[in-house]
Design a protein around this motif. Sequence first.
Motif, mmCIF file in Angstrom:
data_model
loop_
_atom_site.group_PDB
_atom_site.id
_atom_site.type_symbol
_atom_site.label_atom_id
_atom_site.label_comp_id
_atom_site.label_asym_id
_atom_site.label_seq_id
_atom_site.Cartn_x
_atom_site.Cartn_y
_atom_site.Cartn_z
ATOM 1 N N GLY A 1 -20.697 -6.048 0.294
ATOM 2 C CA GLY A 1 -19.810 -5.773 -0.839
ATOM 3 C C GLY A 1 -19.761 -4.283 -1.112
ATOM 4 O O GLY A 1 -18.684 -3.694 -1.264
ATOM 5 N N MET B 1 -5.609 3.533 4.388
ATOM 6 C CA MET B 1 -6.301 2.428 3.723
ATOM 7 C C MET B 1 -6.524 1.262 4.684
ATOM 8 O O MET B 1 -7.632 0.747 4.809
ATOM 9 N N ALA B 2 -5.458 0.856 5.388
ATOM 10 C CA ALA B 2 -5.600 -0.259 6.324
ATOM 11 C C ALA B 2 -6.547 0.128 7.455
ATOM 12 O O ALA B 2 -7.330 -0.701 7.929
ATOM 13 N N ILE C 1 -18.585 3.906 9.444
ATOM 14 C CA ILE C 1 -18.865 2.706 8.640
ATOM 15 C C ILE C 1 -20.034 1.929 9.238
ATOM 16 O O ILE C 1 -20.925 1.464 8.514
ATOM 17 N N ARG D 1 -5.667 -9.337 -9.171
ATOM 18 C CA ARG D 1 -4.725 -8.324 -9.676
ATOM 19 C C ARG D 1 -3.890 -8.871 -10.821
ATOM 20 O O ARG D 1 -3.470 -10.014 -10.795
ATOM 21 N N ALA E 1 -20.777 -14.578 -1.595
ATOM 22 C CA ALA E 1 -21.714 -13.584 -2.118
ATOM 23 C C ALA E 1 -21.102 -12.190 -2.074
ATOM 24 O O ALA E 1 -21.274 -11.392 -3.005
ATOM 25 N N THR E 2 -20.343 -11.891 -1.000
ATOM 26 C CA THR E 2 -19.743 -10.564 -0.865
ATOM 27 C C THR E 2 -18.657 -10.340 -1.915
ATOM 28 O O THR E 2 -18.619 -9.290 -2.569
ATOM 29 N N PHE F 1 -17.774 -2.492 1.480
ATOM 30 C CA PHE F 1 -16.325 -2.593 1.290
ATOM 31 C C PHE F 1 -15.853 -1.564 0.272
ATOM 32 O O PHE F 1 -14.875 -0.847 0.503
ATOM 33 N N VAL F 2 -16.552 -1.508 -0.883
ATOM 34 C CA VAL F 2 -16.137 -0.561 -1.924
ATOM 35 C C VAL F 2 -16.167 0.860 -1.377
ATOM 36 O O VAL F 2 -15.233 1.643 -1.566
ATOM 37 N N MET G 1 -8.850 3.560 12.492
ATOM 38 C CA MET G 1 -9.953 2.607 12.508
ATOM 39 C C MET G 1 -11.016 3.057 13.509
ATOM 40 O O MET G 1 -12.207 3.069 13.204
ATOM 41 N N LEU H 1 0.809 -1.216 0.000
ATOM 42 C CA LEU H 1 0.000 0.000 0.000
ATOM 43 C C LEU H 1 0.844 1.269 0.000
ATOM 44 O O LEU H 1 0.291 2.361 0.017
ATOM 45 N N LEU I 1 -10.451 -3.866 -7.459
ATOM 46 C CA LEU I 1 -10.134 -3.817 -6.033
ATOM 47 C C LEU I 1 -9.854 -5.196 -5.458
ATOM 48 O O LEU I 1 -9.363 -5.315 -4.342
ATOM 49 N N ILE J 1 -2.934 2.867 12.509
ATOM 50 C CA ILE J 1 -4.058 2.165 11.884
ATOM 51 C C ILE J 1 -5.208 2.053 12.884
ATOM 52 O O ILE J 1 -6.365 2.307 12.556
ATOM 53 N N SER K 1 -15.923 1.813 1.805
ATOM 54 C CA SER K 1 -14.874 1.996 2.809
ATOM 55 C C SER K 1 -13.530 2.221 2.136
ATOM 56 O O SER K 1 -12.753 3.085 2.535
ATOM 57 N N VAL L 1 -18.759 -4.818 -9.335
ATOM 58 C CA VAL L 1 -18.659 -3.369 -9.526
ATOM 59 C C VAL L 1 -17.215 -2.862 -9.614
ATOM 60 O O VAL L 1 -16.927 -1.982 -10.398
ATOM 61 N N ARG L 2 -16.325 -3.389 -8.783
ATOM 62 C CA ARG L 2 -14.938 -2.916 -8.817
ATOM 63 C C ARG L 2 -13.978 -4.114 -8.827
ATOM 64 O O ARG L 2 -13.261 -4.340 -7.852
ATOM 65 N N ALA M 1 -20.159 -9.718 -5.189
ATOM 66 C CA ALA M 1 -20.726 -8.377 -5.312
ATOM 67 C C ALA M 1 -19.646 -7.336 -5.579
ATOM 68 O O ALA M 1 -19.826 -6.431 -6.400
ATOM 69 N N VAL M 2 -18.484 -7.471 -4.896
ATOM 70 C CA VAL M 2 -17.394 -6.507 -5.120
ATOM 71 C C VAL M 2 -16.838 -6.663 -6.531
ATOM 72 O O VAL M 2 -16.607 -5.677 -7.243
ATOM 73 N N PHE N 1 -13.954 -1.399 8.406
ATOM 74 C CA PHE N 1 -14.933 -2.204 7.660
ATOM 75 C C PHE N 1 -15.089 -3.586 8.287
ATOM 76 O O PHE N 1 -16.206 -4.054 8.512
ATOM 77 N N THR O 1 -9.856 -1.932 8.224
ATOM 78 C CA THR O 1 -10.046 -2.483 9.568
ATOM 79 C C THR O 1 -11.393 -2.058 10.134
ATOM 80 O O THR O 1 -12.124 -2.859 10.732
ATOM 81 N N LEU P 1 -9.828 -9.835 -0.762
ATOM 82 C CA LEU P 1 -10.067 -8.457 -1.202
ATOM 83 C C LEU P 1 -8.825 -7.569 -1.093
ATOM 84 O O LEU P 1 -8.572 -6.770 -1.993
ATOM 85 N N VAL P 2 -8.063 -7.672 0.014
ATOM 86 C CA VAL P 2 -6.914 -6.763 0.167
ATOM 87 C C VAL P 2 -5.579 -7.493 0.286
ATOM 88 O O VAL P 2 -4.552 -6.858 0.492
ATOM 89 N N ALA Q 1 -25.382 -9.713 1.851
ATOM 90 C CA ALA Q 1 -24.002 -9.883 1.389
ATOM 91 C C ALA Q 1 -23.660 -8.842 0.329
ATOM 92 O O ALA Q 1 -22.560 -8.284 0.335
#
Lengths: 241, 254
Positions: free
Chosen positions: B194, A49-50, B162, A220, A203-204, B197-198, B155, A42, A215, B151, B200, A211-212, A207-208, A56, A54, A84-85, B190
Amino acid sequence: MVTMVTAMHMSDGLVNAPTSLVFGAVAVVGLVLCLVRARADLDERTAPMAGLVTAFVFAVQMINFPILPGASGHLLGGALVAILVGPWVGTVCIAIVLLVQALLFADGGLTALGTNITNMALIGVFTGYGVALLLRRFARRSRGGLVATAFVAAFVNTVVASLGFVLEYAIGGSGGASLGTVFVLMVGLHALIGIGEGVITAATVGAVAAVRPDLVYLLRGTATPLVRKSAPSTPTTGGAA
Amino acid sequence: MGAGHAHPLHLHRDSPVHRLPPQVKIVAAFLGVVCVVATPREAFAVFAGYLVLLLGVWVAARIPVGWILRRSVIELPFVVLAVLLPLTGPDPRIEWLGLSLSEPGLLGAWNILVKGTLGVLTSLTLAATTPMRDLLVGLQRLHAPALVTTIATLMLRYVDVIAGEARRMRLARIARGHDPRFLWQAGATARGIGALFVRSYERGERVHLAMLSRGWTGAMPVLTENRTTRRDWAAGLAPVAVAAALAATGWMIA
Protein backbone atom coordinates in the motif's frame (compact mmCIF):
# COMPACT_ATOMS: atom_id res chain seq x y z
CA MET A 1 11.23 -22.21 -1.36
CA VAL A 2 8.57 -23.23 -3.82
CA THR A 3 6.90 -20.39 -5.62
CA MET A 4 3.30 -21.11 -6.41
CA VAL A 5 2.89 -21.15 -10.14
CA THR A 6 0.03 -19.33 -11.74
CA ALA A 7 -1.16 -21.20 -14.79
CA MET A 8 -2.71 -17.99 -16.07
CA HIS A 9 0.23 -17.00 -18.32
CA MET A 10 -0.51 -18.98 -21.47
CA SER A 11 2.32 -20.30 -23.62
CA ASP A 12 2.52 -20.66 -27.40
CA GLY A 13 0.64 -23.67 -28.72
CA LEU A 14 -2.07 -23.91 -26.04
CA VAL A 15 -4.61 -22.68 -28.57
CA ASN A 16 -4.36 -22.88 -32.36
CA ALA A 17 -3.17 -20.09 -34.65
CA PRO A 18 -6.59 -18.71 -35.80
CA THR A 19 -7.83 -18.47 -32.20
CA SER A 20 -4.62 -16.69 -31.17
CA LEU A 21 -5.05 -14.16 -33.97
CA VAL A 22 -8.76 -13.54 -33.20
CA PHE A 23 -8.00 -12.85 -29.53
CA GLY A 24 -5.05 -10.73 -30.63
CA ALA A 25 -7.53 -8.53 -32.50
CA VAL A 26 -9.86 -8.46 -29.45
CA ALA A 27 -6.92 -7.36 -27.29
CA VAL A 28 -5.90 -4.57 -29.70
CA VAL A 29 -9.44 -3.15 -29.97
CA GLY A 30 -9.98 -3.32 -26.19
CA LEU A 31 -6.61 -1.76 -25.48
CA VAL A 32 -7.16 1.16 -27.88
CA LEU A 33 -10.54 1.90 -26.23
CA CYS A 34 -8.90 1.80 -22.79
CA LEU A 35 -6.10 4.13 -23.94
CA VAL A 36 -8.63 6.72 -25.09
CA ARG A 37 -10.56 6.54 -21.80
CA ALA A 38 -7.33 6.48 -19.73
CA ARG A 39 -6.35 9.77 -21.33
CA ALA A 40 -9.69 11.19 -20.22
CA ASP A 41 -9.01 10.02 -16.65
CA LEU A 42 -5.47 11.35 -16.36
CA ASP A 43 -5.40 14.14 -19.03
CA GLU A 44 -1.87 15.26 -19.92
CA ARG A 45 -0.39 13.44 -16.94
CA THR A 46 -1.28 10.07 -18.54
CA ALA A 47 2.20 8.97 -19.61
CA PRO A 48 4.13 9.55 -16.37
CA MET A 49 1.30 8.46 -14.04
CA ALA A 50 0.43 5.31 -15.98
CA GLY A 51 4.16 4.61 -16.40
CA LEU A 52 4.76 4.73 -12.65
CA VAL A 53 1.65 2.70 -11.82
CA THR A 54 2.79 0.10 -14.38
CA ALA A 55 6.24 0.01 -12.76
CA PHE A 56 4.44 -0.49 -9.42
CA VAL A 57 2.45 -3.46 -10.81
CA PHE A 58 5.64 -4.94 -12.22
CA ALA A 59 7.45 -4.57 -8.89
CA VAL A 60 4.48 -5.96 -6.93
CA GLN A 61 4.51 -9.12 -9.04
CA MET A 62 8.05 -9.76 -7.79
CA ILE A 63 7.07 -9.56 -4.10
CA ASN A 64 6.43 -12.98 -2.61
CA PHE A 65 3.73 -13.62 -0.05
CA PRO A 66 3.70 -16.51 2.38
CA ILE A 67 0.87 -18.98 1.83
CA LEU A 68 2.01 -21.99 3.82
CA PRO A 69 5.46 -22.88 5.12
CA GLY A 70 7.51 -23.66 2.01
CA ALA A 71 5.01 -22.22 -0.46
CA SER A 72 4.61 -18.64 -1.56
CA GLY A 73 2.79 -16.79 -4.29
CA HIS A 74 2.62 -13.34 -5.73
CA LEU A 75 -0.09 -10.85 -6.56
CA LEU A 76 -1.46 -10.56 -10.11
CA GLY A 77 -2.86 -7.14 -9.31
CA GLY A 78 -5.87 -6.91 -11.65
CA ALA A 79 -8.49 -6.03 -9.06
CA LEU A 80 -5.96 -3.96 -7.12
CA VAL A 81 -5.29 -1.53 -9.98
CA ALA A 82 -8.98 -1.52 -10.95
CA ILE A 83 -9.92 -0.25 -7.47
CA LEU A 84 -6.92 2.09 -7.07
CA VAL A 85 -6.62 3.73 -10.52
CA GLY A 86 -9.83 2.71 -12.29
CA PRO A 87 -10.53 0.15 -15.02
CA TRP A 88 -9.17 2.13 -18.00
CA VAL A 89 -5.75 3.03 -16.66
CA GLY A 90 -5.62 -0.32 -14.85
CA THR A 91 -6.18 -2.32 -18.04
CA VAL A 92 -3.49 -0.35 -19.87
CA CYS A 93 -1.02 -0.98 -17.02
CA ILE A 94 -1.64 -4.74 -16.87
CA ALA A 95 -1.51 -5.03 -20.69
CA ILE A 96 1.85 -3.23 -20.85
CA VAL A 97 3.23 -5.43 -18.07
CA LEU A 98 2.21 -8.48 -20.13
CA LEU A 99 3.73 -7.00 -23.31
CA VAL A 100 7.05 -6.29 -21.60
CA GLN A 101 7.08 -9.71 -19.96
CA ALA A 102 6.54 -11.40 -23.33
CA LEU A 103 9.19 -9.33 -25.18
CA LEU A 104 11.86 -8.97 -22.51
CA PHE A 105 11.45 -11.91 -20.18
CA ALA A 106 10.11 -14.66 -22.48
CA ASP A 107 7.22 -14.97 -20.00
CA GLY A 108 4.04 -15.94 -21.88
CA GLY A 109 4.30 -16.74 -25.58
CA LEU A 110 4.40 -14.11 -28.34
CA THR A 111 1.36 -15.58 -30.11
CA ALA A 112 -0.39 -16.02 -26.74
CA LEU A 113 -0.04 -12.28 -26.01
CA GLY A 114 -3.56 -11.63 -27.35
CA THR A 115 -5.21 -14.30 -25.19
CA ASN A 116 -3.14 -13.28 -22.16
CA ILE A 117 -4.11 -9.60 -22.51
CA THR A 118 -7.76 -10.57 -23.07
CA ASN A 119 -7.87 -12.77 -19.96
CA MET A 120 -5.81 -10.86 -17.45
CA ALA A 121 -6.07 -7.24 -18.60
CA LEU A 122 -9.51 -6.94 -20.25
CA ILE A 123 -11.61 -9.66 -18.56
CA GLY A 124 -9.68 -9.60 -15.28
CA VAL A 125 -9.60 -5.87 -14.59
CA PHE A 126 -13.15 -5.17 -15.80
CA THR A 127 -14.64 -8.08 -13.84
CA GLY A 128 -12.85 -6.87 -10.73
CA TYR A 129 -14.08 -3.33 -11.29
CA GLY A 130 -17.64 -4.49 -12.09
CA VAL A 131 -17.85 -6.40 -8.82
CA ALA A 132 -16.41 -3.43 -6.96
CA LEU A 133 -19.01 -1.13 -8.57
CA LEU A 134 -21.85 -3.45 -7.52
CA LEU A 135 -20.60 -3.37 -3.95
CA ARG A 136 -19.64 0.32 -3.98
CA ARG A 137 -22.49 1.15 -1.58
CA PHE A 138 -20.82 -0.96 1.12
CA ALA A 139 -17.34 0.12 0.16
CA ARG A 140 -18.19 3.77 0.76
CA ARG A 141 -19.90 3.13 4.07
CA SER A 142 -16.89 1.98 6.07
CA ARG A 143 -13.31 0.77 5.98
CA GLY A 144 -14.52 -2.78 6.61
CA GLY A 145 -16.90 -2.52 3.67
CA LEU A 146 -14.10 -1.35 1.38
CA VAL A 147 -11.81 -4.18 2.48
CA ALA A 148 -14.55 -6.79 1.98
CA THR A 149 -15.34 -5.33 -1.46
CA ALA A 150 -11.67 -5.56 -2.45
CA PHE A 151 -11.54 -9.20 -1.35
CA VAL A 152 -14.65 -10.21 -3.32
CA ALA A 153 -13.51 -8.24 -6.41
CA ALA A 154 -10.07 -9.87 -6.44
CA PHE A 155 -11.49 -13.35 -5.89
CA VAL A 156 -14.11 -13.06 -8.66
CA ASN A 157 -11.55 -11.40 -10.98
CA THR A 158 -9.15 -14.33 -10.65
CA VAL A 159 -11.79 -17.01 -11.20
CA VAL A 160 -13.47 -15.25 -14.15
CA ALA A 161 -10.11 -14.56 -15.83
CA SER A 162 -9.43 -18.30 -15.70
CA LEU A 163 -12.84 -18.83 -17.34
CA GLY A 164 -11.45 -16.75 -20.23
CA PHE A 165 -8.80 -19.44 -20.61
CA VAL A 166 -11.47 -22.16 -20.60
CA LEU A 167 -13.41 -20.26 -23.29
CA GLU A 168 -10.34 -19.93 -25.53
CA TYR A 169 -9.53 -23.59 -24.98
CA ALA A 170 -13.09 -24.52 -25.97
CA ILE A 171 -12.80 -22.49 -29.19
CA GLY A 172 -9.34 -23.51 -30.35
CA GLY A 173 -7.69 -25.70 -27.73
CA SER A 174 -4.90 -28.04 -28.68
CA GLY A 175 -7.08 -30.93 -27.54
CA GLY A 176 -6.10 -33.86 -25.41
CA ALA A 177 -8.33 -33.10 -22.48
CA SER A 178 -12.08 -32.90 -22.22
CA LEU A 179 -13.49 -29.45 -21.64
CA GLY A 180 -14.92 -30.60 -18.30
CA THR A 181 -11.48 -31.58 -17.02
CA VAL A 182 -9.94 -28.28 -18.08
CA PHE A 183 -12.86 -26.38 -16.49
CA VAL A 184 -12.59 -28.18 -13.14
CA LEU A 185 -8.80 -27.91 -13.12
CA MET A 186 -8.61 -24.20 -14.00
CA VAL A 187 -11.52 -23.00 -11.90
CA GLY A 188 -10.48 -25.11 -8.91
CA LEU A 189 -6.87 -23.92 -9.09
CA HIS A 190 -7.84 -20.29 -9.54
CA ALA A 191 -10.40 -20.36 -6.74
CA LEU A 192 -7.47 -21.24 -4.45
CA ILE A 193 -5.23 -18.56 -6.01
CA GLY A 194 -8.17 -16.14 -5.77
CA ILE A 195 -8.36 -16.49 -1.99
CA GLY A 196 -4.71 -15.44 -1.65
CA GLU A 197 -5.16 -12.67 -4.21
CA GLY A 198 -8.28 -11.48 -2.34
CA VAL A 199 -6.65 -11.39 1.11
CA ILE A 200 -3.63 -9.43 -0.14
CA THR A 201 -5.66 -7.07 -2.34
CA ALA A 202 -8.00 -6.33 0.58
CA ALA A 203 -5.13 -5.58 2.97
CA THR A 204 -3.37 -3.38 0.39
CA VAL A 205 -6.50 -1.37 -0.50
CA GLY A 206 -7.19 -0.93 3.21
CA ALA A 207 -3.67 0.38 3.75
CA VAL A 208 -3.94 2.91 0.88
CA ALA A 209 -7.40 4.07 2.01
CA ALA A 210 -6.02 4.69 5.51
CA VAL A 211 -3.41 7.22 4.35
CA ARG A 212 -4.59 8.58 0.98
CA PRO A 213 -8.30 7.77 0.50
CA ASP A 214 -8.36 10.44 -2.23
CA LEU A 215 -6.17 8.18 -4.40
CA VAL A 216 -8.66 5.29 -4.37
CA TYR A 217 -10.55 5.51 -7.68
CA LEU A 218 -13.54 3.55 -6.33
CA LEU A 219 -14.09 6.14 -3.60
CA ARG A 220 -13.89 9.19 -5.89
CA GLY A 221 -16.58 11.76 -5.38
CA THR A 222 -17.41 10.53 -1.90
CA ALA A 223 -15.11 12.70 0.16
CA THR A 224 -17.21 14.58 2.66
CA PRO A 225 -16.04 18.19 2.89
CA LEU A 226 -14.15 18.99 6.06
CA VAL A 227 -16.56 20.42 8.58
CA ARG A 228 -15.16 23.15 10.69
CA LYS A 229 -15.96 22.28 14.29
CA SER A 230 -15.44 25.78 15.65
CA ALA A 231 -15.05 29.13 14.00
CA PRO A 232 -11.50 30.47 13.92
CA SER A 233 -10.90 33.27 16.39
CA THR A 234 -9.13 35.48 13.86
CA PRO A 235 -9.95 35.51 10.17
CA THR A 236 -6.94 34.40 8.17
CA THR A 237 -5.85 36.38 5.17
CA GLY A 238 -4.28 34.68 2.24
CA GLY A 239 -3.45 31.03 1.90
CA ALA A 240 -0.76 29.62 4.13
CA ALA A 241 0.02 26.79 1.78
CA MET B 1 19.67 2.21 -6.78
CA GLY B 2 18.33 2.98 -10.20
CA ALA B 3 21.45 1.76 -11.93
CA GLY B 4 21.64 -0.81 -14.64
CA HIS B 5 18.92 -0.66 -17.23
CA ALA B 6 20.06 -3.84 -18.97
CA HIS B 7 17.47 -6.56 -18.66
CA PRO B 8 18.58 -9.92 -17.26
CA LEU B 9 18.02 -11.89 -20.47
CA HIS B 10 20.18 -9.68 -22.68
CA LEU B 11 23.51 -11.13 -23.83
CA HIS B 12 25.84 -8.35 -24.83
CA ARG B 13 27.57 -9.45 -28.02
CA ASP B 14 28.39 -8.05 -31.42
CA SER B 15 26.90 -10.21 -34.14
CA PRO B 16 24.90 -9.80 -37.35
CA VAL B 17 21.75 -10.75 -35.41
CA HIS B 18 22.49 -8.17 -32.69
CA ARG B 19 23.00 -5.50 -35.34
CA LEU B 20 19.68 -6.12 -37.13
CA PRO B 21 17.10 -3.36 -36.59
CA PRO B 22 14.84 -4.27 -33.63
CA GLN B 23 11.56 -4.03 -35.58
CA VAL B 24 12.85 -6.64 -38.05
CA LYS B 25 13.66 -8.99 -35.18
CA ILE B 26 10.25 -8.49 -33.48
CA VAL B 27 8.39 -9.22 -36.71
CA ALA B 28 10.62 -12.22 -37.51
CA ALA B 29 10.21 -13.71 -34.01
CA PHE B 30 6.42 -13.26 -34.09
CA LEU B 31 6.00 -14.75 -37.58
CA GLY B 32 8.33 -17.60 -36.69
CA VAL B 33 6.20 -18.56 -33.67
CA VAL B 34 3.03 -18.27 -35.79
CA CYS B 35 4.56 -20.85 -38.18
CA VAL B 36 5.36 -23.16 -35.23
CA VAL B 37 1.85 -22.85 -33.78
CA ALA B 38 0.24 -23.45 -37.20
CA THR B 39 2.18 -26.71 -37.74
CA PRO B 40 0.10 -29.89 -37.26
CA ARG B 41 1.25 -31.70 -34.14
CA GLU B 42 1.62 -35.08 -35.91
CA ALA B 43 4.44 -33.70 -38.12
CA PHE B 44 7.10 -34.74 -35.62
CA ALA B 45 10.12 -34.31 -37.89
CA VAL B 46 9.19 -30.71 -38.76
CA PHE B 47 9.61 -29.63 -35.13
CA ALA B 48 13.19 -30.96 -35.20
CA GLY B 49 13.65 -28.76 -38.28
CA TYR B 50 12.55 -25.68 -36.28
CA LEU B 51 15.10 -26.56 -33.60
CA VAL B 52 17.89 -26.80 -36.20
CA LEU B 53 16.77 -23.42 -37.58
CA LEU B 54 17.00 -21.87 -34.09
CA LEU B 55 20.44 -23.48 -33.60
CA GLY B 56 21.51 -21.77 -36.82
CA VAL B 57 20.29 -18.39 -35.51
CA TRP B 58 22.16 -18.95 -32.20
CA VAL B 59 25.38 -19.71 -34.07
CA ALA B 60 24.94 -16.53 -36.14
CA ALA B 61 24.17 -14.54 -32.97
CA ARG B 62 27.09 -16.15 -31.06
CA ILE B 63 24.81 -17.27 -28.22
CA PRO B 64 26.07 -20.38 -26.40
CA VAL B 65 23.43 -23.14 -26.42
CA GLY B 66 23.91 -23.75 -22.68
CA TRP B 67 23.16 -20.08 -21.95
CA ILE B 68 19.77 -20.34 -23.69
CA LEU B 69 18.90 -23.72 -22.18
CA ARG B 70 19.61 -22.56 -18.61
CA ARG B 71 17.16 -19.73 -19.10
CA SER B 72 14.45 -21.82 -20.71
CA VAL B 73 13.38 -23.18 -17.29
CA ILE B 74 10.91 -20.25 -17.33
CA GLU B 75 8.77 -22.75 -19.17
CA LEU B 76 8.41 -25.22 -16.30
CA PRO B 77 4.86 -24.22 -15.23
CA PHE B 78 3.52 -25.25 -18.65
CA VAL B 79 5.29 -28.59 -18.38
CA VAL B 80 3.28 -29.30 -15.23
CA LEU B 81 0.05 -28.76 -17.16
CA ALA B 82 1.31 -30.95 -20.00
CA VAL B 83 2.13 -33.81 -17.60
CA LEU B 84 -1.46 -33.79 -16.33
CA LEU B 85 -3.01 -34.20 -19.78
CA PRO B 86 -2.03 -37.84 -20.51
CA LEU B 87 -3.28 -38.90 -17.07
CA THR B 88 -6.64 -37.18 -17.30
CA GLY B 89 -7.35 -37.31 -21.05
CA PRO B 90 -10.12 -39.31 -22.75
CA ASP B 91 -9.96 -42.84 -24.26
CA PRO B 92 -8.40 -44.71 -26.12
CA ARG B 93 -5.72 -45.43 -23.57
CA ILE B 94 -2.38 -47.18 -23.89
CA GLU B 95 -0.44 -49.05 -21.22
CA TRP B 96 3.06 -47.78 -20.52
CA LEU B 97 5.20 -48.87 -17.56
CA GLY B 98 2.06 -49.87 -15.70
CA LEU B 99 0.46 -46.46 -16.25
CA SER B 100 -2.72 -46.12 -18.25
CA LEU B 101 -2.15 -43.10 -20.49
CA SER B 102 -4.67 -41.41 -22.77
CA GLU B 103 -3.58 -41.30 -26.40
CA PRO B 104 -5.22 -37.95 -27.28
CA GLY B 105 -3.87 -36.68 -23.97
CA LEU B 106 -0.33 -37.66 -24.94
CA LEU B 107 -0.70 -35.93 -28.31
CA GLY B 108 -2.08 -32.82 -26.62
CA ALA B 109 0.76 -32.79 -24.11
CA TRP B 110 3.33 -33.19 -26.90
CA ASN B 111 1.66 -30.33 -28.77
CA ILE B 112 1.80 -27.94 -25.79
CA LEU B 113 5.30 -29.01 -24.82
CA VAL B 114 6.95 -28.73 -28.23
CA LYS B 115 5.22 -25.51 -29.34
CA GLY B 116 5.63 -23.88 -25.91
CA THR B 117 9.33 -24.81 -25.84
CA LEU B 118 10.00 -23.50 -29.35
CA GLY B 119 8.06 -20.31 -28.45
CA VAL B 120 10.13 -19.75 -25.29
CA LEU B 121 13.38 -20.42 -27.18
CA THR B 122 12.36 -17.88 -29.86
CA SER B 123 11.44 -15.24 -27.26
CA LEU B 124 14.74 -15.86 -25.44
CA THR B 125 16.63 -15.39 -28.71
CA LEU B 126 14.86 -12.07 -29.30
CA ALA B 127 15.53 -10.87 -25.74
CA ALA B 128 19.17 -12.03 -25.82
CA THR B 129 19.99 -10.14 -29.00
CA THR B 130 18.02 -6.92 -28.41
CA PRO B 131 18.59 -4.41 -25.59
CA MET B 132 15.53 -3.05 -23.80
CA ARG B 133 15.72 0.42 -25.34
CA ASP B 134 15.95 -1.03 -28.85
CA LEU B 135 12.84 -3.18 -28.31
CA LEU B 136 10.87 -0.03 -27.51
CA VAL B 137 12.29 1.76 -30.54
CA GLY B 138 11.28 -1.28 -32.58
CA LEU B 139 7.70 -1.12 -31.28
CA GLN B 140 7.64 2.60 -32.09
CA ARG B 141 8.81 1.98 -35.66
CA LEU B 142 6.14 -0.70 -36.03
CA HIS B 143 3.60 2.07 -35.31
CA ALA B 144 2.49 0.89 -31.89
CA PRO B 145 0.37 3.68 -30.31
CA ALA B 146 2.75 6.40 -29.07
CA LEU B 147 1.08 6.34 -25.64
CA VAL B 148 1.87 2.63 -25.22
CA THR B 149 5.56 3.01 -26.04
CA THR B 150 5.83 6.14 -23.87
CA ILE B 151 4.22 4.40 -20.88
CA ALA B 152 6.41 1.34 -21.43
CA THR B 153 9.53 3.54 -21.65
CA LEU B 154 8.73 5.33 -18.41
CA MET B 155 7.80 2.06 -16.75
CA LEU B 156 11.16 0.49 -17.66
CA ARG B 157 12.99 3.65 -16.50
CA TYR B 158 11.41 3.44 -13.06
CA VAL B 159 10.84 -0.26 -12.46
CA ASP B 160 14.32 -0.65 -10.95
CA VAL B 161 13.66 2.29 -8.64
CA ILE B 162 10.32 0.91 -7.44
CA ALA B 163 11.67 -2.65 -7.14
CA GLY B 164 14.64 -1.26 -5.17
CA GLU B 165 12.23 0.52 -2.84
CA ALA B 166 10.30 -2.74 -2.36
CA ARG B 167 13.56 -4.56 -1.62
CA ARG B 168 14.55 -2.02 1.05
CA MET B 169 11.09 -2.28 2.66
CA ARG B 170 11.50 -6.05 2.81
CA LEU B 171 14.96 -5.75 4.37
CA ALA B 172 13.60 -3.30 6.93
CA ARG B 173 10.82 -5.72 7.86
CA ILE B 174 13.21 -8.66 8.18
CA ALA B 175 15.61 -6.55 10.26
CA ARG B 176 12.74 -5.98 12.67
CA GLY B 177 12.07 -9.68 13.08
CA HIS B 178 9.40 -10.17 10.41
CA ASP B 179 9.17 -13.82 9.41
CA PRO B 180 5.75 -14.59 7.93
CA ARG B 181 4.89 -18.18 7.09
CA PHE B 182 1.13 -18.23 6.58
CA LEU B 183 -1.22 -16.23 4.40
CA TRP B 184 -2.92 -14.63 7.41
CA GLN B 185 0.44 -13.20 8.50
CA ALA B 186 0.75 -11.22 5.26
CA GLY B 187 -0.62 -7.99 6.76
CA ALA B 188 2.71 -6.17 7.10
CA THR B 189 3.76 -7.06 3.55
CA ALA B 190 0.40 -5.86 2.21
CA ARG B 191 0.68 -2.58 4.13
CA GLY B 192 4.13 -2.23 2.57
CA ILE B 193 2.60 -2.64 -0.87
CA GLY B 194 0.00 0.00 0.00
CA ALA B 195 2.80 2.40 0.95
CA LEU B 196 4.64 1.45 -2.24
CA PHE B 197 1.57 2.39 -4.32
CA VAL B 198 1.22 5.78 -2.63
CA ARG B 199 4.94 6.46 -3.15
CA SER B 200 4.81 5.35 -6.80
CA TYR B 201 1.77 7.54 -7.49
CA GLU B 202 3.33 10.57 -5.82
CA ARG B 203 6.60 9.93 -7.66
CA GLY B 204 4.58 9.91 -10.88
CA GLU B 205 3.26 13.37 -10.06
CA ARG B 206 6.78 14.64 -9.37
CA VAL B 207 8.13 13.00 -12.54
CA HIS B 208 5.39 14.73 -14.54
CA LEU B 209 6.32 18.12 -13.13
CA ALA B 210 10.01 17.45 -13.77
CA MET B 211 9.22 16.46 -17.35
CA LEU B 212 7.14 19.62 -17.89
CA SER B 213 9.96 21.80 -16.59
CA ARG B 214 12.29 20.16 -19.10
CA GLY B 215 10.03 20.90 -22.06
CA TRP B 216 7.86 17.76 -22.26
CA THR B 217 5.55 18.13 -25.23
CA GLY B 218 3.57 14.92 -24.86
CA ALA B 219 5.67 12.73 -27.12
CA MET B 220 9.06 11.09 -26.80
CA PRO B 221 11.64 12.77 -29.03
CA VAL B 222 12.99 10.56 -31.81
CA LEU B 223 16.74 10.34 -31.20
CA THR B 224 17.81 7.98 -33.95
CA GLU B 225 16.87 8.27 -37.58
CA ASN B 226 18.14 4.85 -38.56
CA ARG B 227 16.51 3.77 -41.74
CA THR B 228 15.83 0.10 -42.24
CA THR B 229 17.19 -1.15 -45.52
CA ARG B 230 15.68 -3.79 -47.69
CA ARG B 231 18.74 -5.92 -46.93
CA ASP B 232 17.96 -5.85 -43.20
CA TRP B 233 14.43 -7.07 -43.86
CA ALA B 234 15.70 -9.77 -46.23
CA ALA B 235 18.26 -10.96 -43.67
CA GLY B 236 15.72 -10.96 -40.81
CA LEU B 237 12.95 -12.64 -42.77
CA ALA B 238 15.15 -15.38 -44.26
CA PRO B 239 14.73 -17.66 -41.21
CA VAL B 240 10.98 -16.92 -41.31
CA ALA B 241 10.86 -18.11 -44.93
CA VAL B 242 12.53 -21.35 -43.83
CA ALA B 243 10.01 -21.66 -40.98
CA ALA B 244 7.11 -21.10 -43.40
CA ALA B 245 8.51 -23.78 -45.69
CA LEU B 246 8.75 -26.13 -42.69
CA ALA B 247 5.13 -25.40 -41.74
CA ALA B 248 4.01 -26.07 -45.32
CA THR B 249 5.93 -29.36 -45.27
CA GLY B 250 4.19 -30.23 -42.01
CA TRP B 251 0.77 -29.71 -43.60
CA MET B 252 1.71 -31.92 -46.54
CA ILE B 253 3.08 -34.88 -44.58
CA ALA B 254 0.56 -34.83 -41.72
